[in-house]
Structure formats: structure tokens, C-alpha cells
Design a protein around this motif. Structure first.
Motif, PDB file in Angstrom:
ATOM      1  N   ILE A 173       0.856  -1.188   0.000  1.00  0.00           N
ATOM      2  CA  ILE A 173       0.000   0.000   0.000  1.00  0.00           C
ATOM      3  C   ILE A 173       0.888   1.233   0.000  1.00  0.00           C
ATOM      4  CG2 ILE A 173      -1.832   1.230   1.214  1.00  0.00           C
ATOM      5  CD1 ILE A 173      -2.635  -1.462   2.448  1.00  0.00           C
ATOM      6  N   PRO A 174       0.821   2.052  -1.039  1.00  0.00           N
ATOM      7  CA  PRO A 174       1.690   3.229  -1.121  1.00  0.00           C
ATOM      8  C   PRO A 174       1.339   4.275  -0.058  1.00  0.00           C
ATOM      9  CG  PRO A 174       0.765   2.657  -3.278  1.00  0.00           C
ATOM     10  CD  PRO A 174       0.014   1.860  -2.243  1.00  0.00           C
ATOM     11  N   LEU A 175       2.242   5.199   0.112  1.00  0.00           N
ATOM     12  CA  LEU A 175       2.055   6.308   1.044  1.00  0.00           C
ATOM     13  C   LEU A 175       0.785   7.083   0.700  1.00  0.00           C
ATOM     14  CD1 LEU A 175       3.248   8.088   3.327  1.00  0.00           C
ATOM     15  CD2 LEU A 175       4.462   9.352   1.537  1.00  0.00           C
ATOM     16  N   ASN A 176       0.050   7.431   1.753  1.00  0.00           N
ATOM     17  CA  ASN A 176      -1.196   8.213   1.622  1.00  0.00           C
ATOM     18  C   ASN A 176      -2.248   7.489   0.788  1.00  0.00           C
ATOM     19  OD1 ASN A 176      -0.141  10.385   3.149  1.00  0.00           O
ATOM     20  ND2 ASN A 176       0.882  11.188   1.330  1.00  0.00           N
ATOM     21  N   SER A 177      -2.270   6.169   0.918  1.00  0.00           N
ATOM     22  CA  SER A 177      -3.248   5.359   0.196  1.00  0.00           C
ATOM     23  C   SER A 177      -3.932   4.395   1.150  1.00  0.00           C
ATOM     24  CB  SER A 177      -2.577   4.558  -0.923  1.00  0.00           C
ATOM     25  OG  SER A 177      -1.976   5.405  -1.869  1.00  0.00           O
ATOM     26  N   ASN A 178      -5.123   3.973   0.767  1.00  0.00           N
ATOM     27  CA  ASN A 178      -5.889   2.983   1.513  1.00  0.00           C
ATOM     28  C   ASN A 178      -6.196   1.799   0.616  1.00  0.00           C
ATOM     29  OD1 ASN A 178      -5.882   4.943   3.440  1.00  0.00           O
ATOM     30  ND2 ASN A 178      -8.078   5.304   3.457  1.00  0.00           N
ATOM     31  N   LEU A 179      -6.408   0.659   1.228  1.00  0.00           N
ATOM     32  CA  LEU A 179      -6.850  -0.523   0.500  1.00  0.00           C
ATOM     33  C   LEU A 179      -8.053  -1.098   1.232  1.00  0.00           C
ATOM     34  CD1 LEU A 179      -6.471  -2.780  -1.649  1.00  0.00           C
ATOM     35  CD2 LEU A 179      -5.013  -3.956   0.033  1.00  0.00           C
ATOM     36  N   LYS A 180      -9.149  -1.299   0.507  1.00  0.00           N
ATOM     37  CA  LYS A 180     -10.348  -1.888   1.098  1.00  0.00           C
ATOM     38  C   LYS A 180     -10.463  -3.338   0.677  1.00  0.00           C
ATOM     39  CE  LYS A 180     -12.921   2.452   1.430  1.00  0.00           C
ATOM     40  NZ  LYS A 180     -14.125   3.211   1.032  1.00  0.00           N
ATOM     41  N   ILE A 181     -10.718  -4.187   1.670  1.00  0.00           N
ATOM     42  CA  ILE A 181     -10.880  -5.617   1.434  1.00  0.00           C
ATOM     43  C   ILE A 181     -12.240  -6.041   1.945  1.00  0.00           C
ATOM     44  CG2 ILE A 181     -10.050  -7.928   2.046  1.00  0.00           C
ATOM     45  CD1 ILE A 181      -7.248  -6.772   2.201  1.00  0.00           C
ATOM     46  N   ASP A 182     -13.012  -6.655   1.069  1.00  0.00           N
ATOM     47  CA  ASP A 182     -14.342  -7.147   1.432  1.00  0.00           C
ATOM     48  C   ASP A 182     -14.277  -8.659   1.556  1.00  0.00           C
ATOM     49  OD1 ASP A 182     -16.986  -7.720   1.809  1.00  0.00           O
ATOM     50  OD2 ASP A 182     -17.714  -6.623   0.054  1.00  0.00           O
ATOM     51  N   LEU A 183     -14.342  -9.144   2.796  1.00  0.00           N
ATOM     52  CA  LEU A 183     -14.318 -10.581   3.047  1.00  0.00           C
ATOM     53  C   LEU A 183     -15.691 -11.214   2.901  1.00  0.00           C
ATOM     54  CD1 LEU A 183     -11.982 -10.877   6.189  1.00  0.00           C
ATOM     55  CD2 LEU A 183     -11.398 -11.395   3.808  1.00  0.00           C
ATOM     56  N   GLY A 184     -16.719 -10.388   2.678  1.00  0.00           N
ATOM     57  CA  GLY A 184     -18.086 -10.891   2.601  1.00  0.00           C
ATOM     58  C   GLY A 184     -18.719 -10.962   3.978  1.00  0.00           C
ATOM     59  N   GLY A 185     -20.037 -11.019   3.987  1.00  0.00           N
ATOM     60  CA  GLY A 185     -20.743 -11.113   5.262  1.00  0.00           C
ATOM     61  C   GLY A 185     -20.641  -9.866   6.103  1.00  0.00           C
ATOM     62  N   GLY A 186     -20.514  -8.703   5.454  1.00  0.00           N
ATOM     63  CA  GLY A 186     -20.415  -7.454   6.207  1.00  0.00           C
ATOM     64  C   GLY A 186     -19.054  -7.174   6.795  1.00  0.00           C
ATOM     65  N   LYS A 187     -18.040  -7.907   6.383  1.00  0.00           N
ATOM     66  CA  LYS A 187     -16.690  -7.722   6.913  1.00  0.00           C
ATOM     67  C   LYS A 187     -15.854  -6.927   5.901  1.00  0.00           C
ATOM     68  CE  LYS A 187     -17.620 -10.151  10.571  1.00  0.00           C
ATOM     69  NZ  LYS A 187     -18.974 -10.615  10.211  1.00  0.00           N
ATOM     70  N   LEU A 188     -15.974  -5.613   5.991  1.00  0.00           N
ATOM     71  CA  LEU A 188     -15.215  -4.711   5.141  1.00  0.00           C
ATOM     72  C   LEU A 188     -14.083  -4.103   5.961  1.00  0.00           C
ATOM     73  CD1 LEU A 188     -14.983  -3.277   2.363  1.00  0.00           C
ATOM     74  CD2 LEU A 188     -16.394  -1.438   3.330  1.00  0.00           C
ATOM     75  N   ILE A 189     -12.868  -4.285   5.487  1.00  0.00           N
ATOM     76  CA  ILE A 189     -11.679  -3.836   6.213  1.00  0.00           C
ATOM     77  C   ILE A 189     -10.966  -2.784   5.386  1.00  0.00           C
ATOM     78  CG2 ILE A 189      -9.473  -4.542   7.224  1.00  0.00           C
ATOM     79  CD1 ILE A 189     -11.633  -7.375   6.528  1.00  0.00           C
ATOM     80  N   GLU A 190     -10.533  -1.721   6.046  1.00  0.00           N
ATOM     81  CA  GLU A 190      -9.778  -0.667   5.378  1.00  0.00           C
ATOM     82  C   GLU A 190      -8.372  -0.628   5.960  1.00  0.00           C
ATOM     83  OE1 GLU A 190     -10.176   4.089   4.256  1.00  0.00           O
ATOM     84  OE2 GLU A 190     -11.801   3.039   5.316  1.00  0.00           O
ATOM     85  N   LEU A 191      -7.386  -0.790   5.102  1.00  0.00           N
ATOM     86  CA  LEU A 191      -5.983  -0.736   5.505  1.00  0.00           C
ATOM     87  C   LEU A 191      -5.439   0.629   5.104  1.00  0.00           C
ATOM     88  CD1 LEU A 191      -4.972  -4.303   4.294  1.00  0.00           C
ATOM     89  CD2 LEU A 191      -5.792  -3.610   6.554  1.00  0.00           C
ATOM     90  N   MET A 192      -4.860   1.340   6.061  1.00  0.00           N
ATOM     91  CA  MET A 192      -4.529   2.749   5.901  1.00  0.00           C
ATOM     92  C   MET A 192      -3.025   2.995   6.051  1.00  0.00           C
ATOM     93  SD  MET A 192      -7.555   3.883   8.552  1.00  0.00           S
ATOM     94  CE  MET A 192      -6.998   5.576   8.641  1.00  0.00           C
ATOM     95  N   ASN A 193      -2.423   3.585   5.021  1.00  0.00           N
ATOM     96  CA  ASN A 193      -1.041   4.055   5.090  1.00  0.00           C
ATOM     97  C   ASN A 193      -1.079   5.572   5.062  1.00  0.00           C
ATOM     98  OD1 ASN A 193       1.647   4.728   4.814  1.00  0.00           O
ATOM     99  ND2 ASN A 193       1.979   3.597   2.908  1.00  0.00           N
ATOM    100  N   ILE A 194      -1.079   6.183   6.237  1.00  0.00           N
ATOM    101  CA  ILE A 194      -1.231   7.638   6.321  1.00  0.00           C
ATOM    102  C   ILE A 194       0.110   8.359   6.439  1.00  0.00           C
ATOM    103  CG2 ILE A 194      -3.459   7.348   7.482  1.00  0.00           C
ATOM    104  CD1 ILE A 194      -1.963   8.502  10.014  1.00  0.00           C
ATOM    105  N   GLY A 195       1.206   7.592   6.422  1.00  0.00           N
ATOM    106  CA  GLY A 195       2.525   8.183   6.645  1.00  0.00           C
ATOM    107  C   GLY A 195       3.061   7.787   8.007  1.00  0.00           C
ATOM    108  N   THR A 196       4.185   8.356   8.369  1.00  0.00           N
ATOM    109  CA  THR A 196       4.885   7.976   9.594  1.00  0.00           C
ATOM    110  C   THR A 196       4.106   8.408  10.835  1.00  0.00           C
ATOM    111  OG1 THR A 196       6.997   8.235   8.458  1.00  0.00           O
ATOM    112  CG2 THR A 196       7.044   8.188  10.874  1.00  0.00           C
ATOM    113  N   ALA A 197       3.732   7.424  11.655  1.00  0.00           N
ATOM    114  CA  ALA A 197       3.133   7.713  12.954  1.00  0.00           C
ATOM    115  C   ALA A 197       4.018   7.171  14.076  1.00  0.00           C
ATOM    116  CB  ALA A 197       1.730   7.132  13.055  1.00  0.00           C
TER     117      ALA A 197
END
Length: 334
Positions: A173-197
Motif C-alpha cells: 500500500i503506497p504512502l497516503n493510500s488505503n486498501l479496502k478488502i471485502d471478506l463478505g458477510g459485512g466484513k469490510l476492512i480498510e488498511l490505511m497508510n497515512i505516513g509515519t506515525a
């Protein structure tokens, strides 16, 4: 609580490509990968956190805890969060997953390139897709053996760390980007690369519908723990920690990187410490204090409430990195 500090030779810190003269806490290992036991916490239907069995009793006492993780079960399969330091802990994690579901592990998320979050990637099924932020993959590819040496120094020899084998991530996942993964059954996950924390390798796991957030290393634990800002950065983490805090709803469930399950209020201590540190260092720089004078002056007793690693982090990393960034910014603005 004061702890003595011992010198260690030049080592390459986990998330940067520069060699630095580091100091290690006298108490190595910080936590023992040969002794940690993991347990399961049900957060919601088919959503689980995995934590050390000691987190409830020891987090508030300021005793450093092993890595937390978790997993989400959807109609399509499982997304696993963290893979742990060694095979012993990885096997415990898999056993806990299999106590709930026999569905395939489709994804494994590493929230950091620190070894306790990614060193067991090589044990994952071949078809499991590893997800990291872009920098994490690049840094592990270049510096895996150096990172392994650092982890051995921090967590001790003969903890299974030496057995780790580099396995590259399939999804980044590049810098300042998100990736959404839908596992089905209402399980939506958002992976967030917001920069250095905490480091440039940070990745956050967010479930918006359920308001569940895996915070990783940037939010280590509740009070009295302070952040581990030892990767060479301060101003960017300070801004991004506040951004994350403001992003979270008041009723969010937060799984810190190394502590008991908490909520938004439970991670406010990290924000308060970072903001106080910035204010104090800005004053010191304005008064033309040297780094050594600043370290000697900034005791910040209101935040020294018994965290075993306070002295190691506050004086050797957090103050120097804050001073470096703030003094550089002041110099560039003049």
C-alpha cells in the motif's frame, strides 16, 4: 521508575536505512518470546483480537507487553493481523484462529516491519497474501538481516528470531493510500497508510461499520506507556498521531500494538505526551539550549508514572528526535 542503560555497538534500527549508535535497556528481553502466552478476545461476530494473557494485569503497571494481533472471519475467508515474533507465538495464533474457523487464511497484514509483527511470514500458507505498506516491503528486502540482529539484541538470543526467513509481501500500500478488502458477510476492512506515525512502515487496520481499530506500534499501550519514537522522526509522527486520534469516533474499540484492548480515551495519554514534548522542546530550542541541556532539563515527571522503559525512550530517543526535527525546522525558517 529509573532503569540503568548499557551501551551497545552500532546497529541498524528496524525501520530506517541508517546506522545509529543505540542504547538498549538493561532488561533484555523486554518481553520473552519463549514465555508469552496468547489469548482470544471476541470483539464482535467473527472479529477477534489476540493479546498476551498478561495485558489486563500488567499494562497499567507499566510492564511492556508482547505484540497484539487479531483476525476477521468473512464468508470468503480470514484476514489475519500480525504474524508474531517467532514460530512458538505464530503457532499459538494459528491455534486460536482454528478454534473459531477452518476457513482459509486469505490475507496476513503486517502493521510494521519490526520483527515481532512480521518475522513469521515465512510460516504462512503459500496461498496467503501478505500485505504491508510500500516502505515496509522495501526496507525488509534491503535490511532483513540487520533487522533480525536488532531484534535479537532487543528480545534476546534463542527466542526463535534467528530462524526467521525473509518472505516478500504480495500486496503493498503506497504512502497516503488505503486498501479496502471485502471478506463478505459485512466484513469490510480498510488498511490505511497515512505516513509515519511511529515509523515509515506503519499500517493501520480499520473496520468502519464495527468501529474497530488496530493501532499498531504508534499507540503502544495505555498510560503509563509512552510512544516508541526511536525511528528517527518526531514532527511527522506527532501530526499523524493527532490525525488518527481525531479520526476515531468516541466509541471506537482500539487494539494497541502492545497493550490491553481500550478505547479512544485510552490512547489520549500518547497524544498528551507527544504534544507536551513538542511544546517543551520548542521552548528549549527557542532558548538556544543544546541537545544535552535539553535532555537534562526535560524530566517531564507528569508522564513518568512507572513505565519500565520511560528513561530508555524519553532520554535516548524521544527527546533527541524531537530536538532534531524542531531545531532543523527553526533553522530552515530563519
Amino acid at each position: 521508575m529509573k532503569i540503568s542503560i548499557t551501551n551497545i555497538a552500532i546497529m541498524v534500527l528496524c525501520c530506517i536505512n541508517l546506522s545509529v549508535m543505540a542504547q538498549m535497556p538493561a532488561h533484555v528481553p523486554i518481553w520473552d518470546g519463549n514465555k508469552v502466552q496468547l489469548k482470544l478476545h471476541k470483539l464482535a461476530d467473527d472479529i477477534y483480537a489476540i493479546t498476551p494473557t498478561t495485558v489486563e494485569e500488567e499494562t497499567a503497571k507499566g510492564i511492556p507487553q508482547a505484540t497484539t494481533g487479531g483476525f476477521i472471519v468473512g464468508e470468503k475467508g480470514i484476514l489475519m493481523i500480525e504474524v508474531m515474533l517467532n514460530k512458538r507465538l505464530y503457532d499459538q495464533q494459528i491455534k486460536l484462529i482454528r478454534s473459531v474457523s477452518d476457513k482459509p487464511i486469505l490475507y496476513a497484514v503486517n502493521t510494521s516491519d519490526h520483527g515481532d509483527h512480521c518475522f513469521s511470514n515465512y510460516l504462512l500458507p503459500k496461498n496467503t497474501l501478505i500485505i504491508q505498506n510500500e516502505f515496509a516491503k522495501e526496507n525488509l528486502a534491503k535490511n532483513f538481516e540487520n533487522i533480525k540482529q536488532f531484534m535479537v539484541a532487543l528480545f534476546g538470543k534463542d527466542r526463535g528470531i534467528e530462524d526467521a526467513v525473509y518472505r516478500p509481501a504480495e500486496i503493498t500500500i503506497p504512502l497516503n493510500s488505503n486498501l479496502k478488502i471485502d471478506l463478505g458477510g459485512g466484513k469490510l476492512i480498510e488498511l490505511m497508510n497515512i505516513g509515519t506515525a511511529q515509523s515509515k512502515a506503519d499500517l493501520f487496520v480499520w473496520m468502519p461499520s464495527q468501529k474497530i481499530f488496530w493501532a499498531g506500534n504508534p499507540f503502544i499501550a495505555e498510560s503509563p506507556a509512552i510512544p516508541w519514537l526511536f525511528d528517527g522522526f518526531f514532527l511527522e509522527p506527532a501530526a499523524n498521531l493527532k490525525k488518527l486520534y481525531d479520526f476515531l469516533p468516541e466509541d471506537a474499540v482500539v487494539i494497541p500494538g502492545h497493550g490491553r484492548i481500550t478505547n479512544k480515551a485510552g490512547i489520549k495519554y500518547t497524544i498528551d505526551y507527544v504534544e507536551a514534548l513538542r511544546s517543551n522542546v520548542e521552548s528549549a530550542v527557542k532558548d538556544n539550549l543544546t541537545l544535552e541541556q535539553t535532555v537534562a532539563k526535560l524530566k517531564m515527571p507528569e508522564f513518568n508514572k512507572g513505565y519500565v522503559l520511560f528513561d530508555w525512550l524519553h532520554y535516548n530517543f524521544n527527546i533527541p528526535n524531537a530536538y532534531k526535527d524542531i531545531s532543523s525546522k527553526r533553522k530552515n525558517n530563519n
